[in-house]
Design a protein around this motif. Structure first.
Motif, short mmCIF file in Angstrom:
data_model
loop_
_atom_site.label_atom_id
_atom_site.label_comp_id
_atom_site.label_asym_id
_atom_site.label_seq_id
_atom_site.Cartn_x
_atom_site.Cartn_y
_atom_site.Cartn_z
N TYR A 150 -17.11 2.95 -15.84
CA TYR A 150 -17.80 2.09 -14.89
C TYR A 150 -19.02 1.38 -15.48
N VAL A 151 -19.12 1.33 -16.79
CA VAL A 151 -20.28 0.68 -17.43
C VAL A 151 -20.41 -0.78 -16.98
N ASP A 152 -19.30 -1.52 -16.99
CA ASP A 152 -19.35 -2.94 -16.66
C ASP A 152 -18.91 -3.24 -15.22
N GLY A 153 -18.35 -2.26 -14.54
CA GLY A 153 -17.88 -2.48 -13.18
C GLY A 153 -16.69 -1.59 -12.86
N VAL A 154 -16.02 -1.87 -11.75
CA VAL A 154 -14.86 -1.09 -11.33
C VAL A 154 -13.58 -1.77 -11.83
N PRO A 155 -12.81 -1.09 -12.68
CA PRO A 155 -11.62 -1.70 -13.27
C PRO A 155 -10.32 -1.45 -12.50
N ASP A 156 -10.41 -0.86 -11.33
CA ASP A 156 -9.23 -0.47 -10.56
C ASP A 156 -9.10 -1.37 -9.34
N ALA A 157 -7.96 -2.09 -9.23
CA ALA A 157 -7.77 -3.03 -8.13
C ALA A 157 -7.70 -2.34 -6.79
N GLU A 158 -7.08 -1.16 -6.74
CA GLU A 158 -6.95 -0.46 -5.47
C GLU A 158 -8.31 0.02 -4.97
N THR A 159 -9.15 0.51 -5.89
CA THR A 159 -10.50 0.93 -5.51
C THR A 159 -11.31 -0.26 -5.02
N ALA A 160 -11.17 -1.40 -5.71
CA ALA A 160 -11.88 -2.60 -5.29
C ALA A 160 -11.44 -3.03 -3.90
N ALA A 161 -10.13 -3.03 -3.66
CA ALA A 161 -9.61 -3.43 -2.36
C ALA A 161 -10.10 -2.51 -1.26
N ASP A 162 -10.14 -1.22 -1.55
CA ASP A 162 -10.56 -0.24 -0.54
C ASP A 162 -12.02 -0.43 -0.16
N ASN A 163 -12.82 -0.95 -1.07
CA ASN A 163 -14.25 -1.13 -0.80
C ASN A 163 -14.59 -2.55 -0.32
N LEU A 164 -13.68 -3.50 -0.56
CA LEU A 164 -13.98 -4.89 -0.22
C LEU A 164 -13.21 -5.39 1.00
#
Length: 317
Positions: free
Chosen positions: A267-281
């Motif tokens: 997670y140094v540069d951000g979240v690299p997982d699309a499913e995690t991003a979708a779940d939070n956005l």
């Protein structure tokens, strides 16, 4: 010998349909069901009158298989008015108790947009023939069955039309920002050939915000893309260079701050997982809780001259 038998059955034409149709109901592991369906499909339009006759006159045990094959061969356009109304009525009944809703979690690509901007999405993407659909039916139509076809318009020009599925409204209380209710748009050919990244940017101009997500287990690849008011805010792509673009979003900062020793580097540069991003956005695919699901899904096409009934293939309900 099997090839010769297949050729002989095809040569019989529509007369073979009545004899072949009983085998489509054979569910045994070694049944010839798939071969029989293949033969009937080879008959094509020749088989349609006989299948319609079975729908009207029986025998009753074959009427279900005849209905399915009619749609396989000619789409809902191949059905008579009575059968078409019966299918539409069955869809409306199924919608009433379709809870919980499932969307593909193992892979795929989809757009996400604020649920209350559905009309804006329909206008922006030029969608037509909006038809109520169960999620099982809609996902199959947009990701498994034929979801695009070529046709000739009134001016004699060849065009391609796409079929897409818009999900019910899903409430996600974890979503970052004030928008908690989202819809997803599925359509493999539509998103691939018209570029899901470009589509989400254009949608955001009309809806305020739109996202595009890709889960590709075959290539071990993830992509997620956030556009607001026509501008790219944040994007990630496993094989992009650079992988991240834009300023990290608040949810990414939380993952970076709360990462354990094994996750710090991830997670140094951000979240690299699309499913995690979708779940939070917006909303992640998979099983959606009944209490957070509202309304029903829609099937639509991208051209006014080609309704959903033109697309071939039987769909599960």
């Amino acid at each position: 010998m099997r090839d010769a038998a297949l050729d002989a059955l095809v040569a019989l034409g529509p007369a073979a349909v009545h004899h072949l149709l009983p085998y489509t109901r054979d569910r045994r592991s070694m049944s010839p069901s798939s071969s029989v369906r293949y033969i009937i499909k080879l008959l094509g339009d020749e088989a349609l009158p006989r299948l319609r006759a079975i729908r009207r006159e029986g025998p009753g045990r074959l009427r279900g298989s005849a209905l399915e094959l009619l749609v396989e061969l000619g789409g809902a356009d191949a059905l008579d008015a009575i059968d078409r109304r019966a299918v539409e009525r069955l869809v409306r009944i199924k919608i009433l108790d379709e809870r919980p809703v499932e969307t593909p979690a193992e892979g795929g690509r989809w757009l996400a947009f604020p649920a209350h901007r559905l009309d804006d999405v329909v206008n922006s993407l030029g969608l037509h023939d909006m038809q109520p659909a169960t999620s099982v039916m809609g996902v199959a139509a947009a990701t498994q069955a034929a979801d695009s076809l070529e046709f000739q318009d009134a001016q004699g020009e060849r065009n391609r039309v796409y079929r897409v599925f818009i999900t019910p409204e899903f409430e996600n209380r974890r979503a970052e920002g004030p928008i908690k209710n989202w819809r997803m748009l599925w359509g493999n050919s539509f998103l691939d050939e018209l570029d899901g990244f470009l589509l989400s940017t254009e949608l955001s101009e009309h809806c305020g915000e739109a996202h595009f997500y890709v889960l590709d287990p075959y290539h071990s690849s993830h992509c997620w893309y956030v556009a607001r008011d026509g501008d790219v805010v944040r994007r990630f792509g496993t094989y992009a260079d650079p992988e991240f673009e834009g300023t990290p979003l608040p949810f990414e900062a939380w993952y970076k701050e709360n990462a354990d020793e094994d996750e710090v580097e991830m997670y140094v540069d951000g979240v690299p997982d699309a499913e995690t991003a979708a779940d939070n956005l917006s909303v992640a695919p998979g099983r959606q809780l009944a209490k957070y699901t509202h309304g029903h899904g829609w099937l639509a096409t991208t051209h006014p001259d080609v309704p959903n009934t033109r697309f071939k293939g039987a769909l599960p309900l």
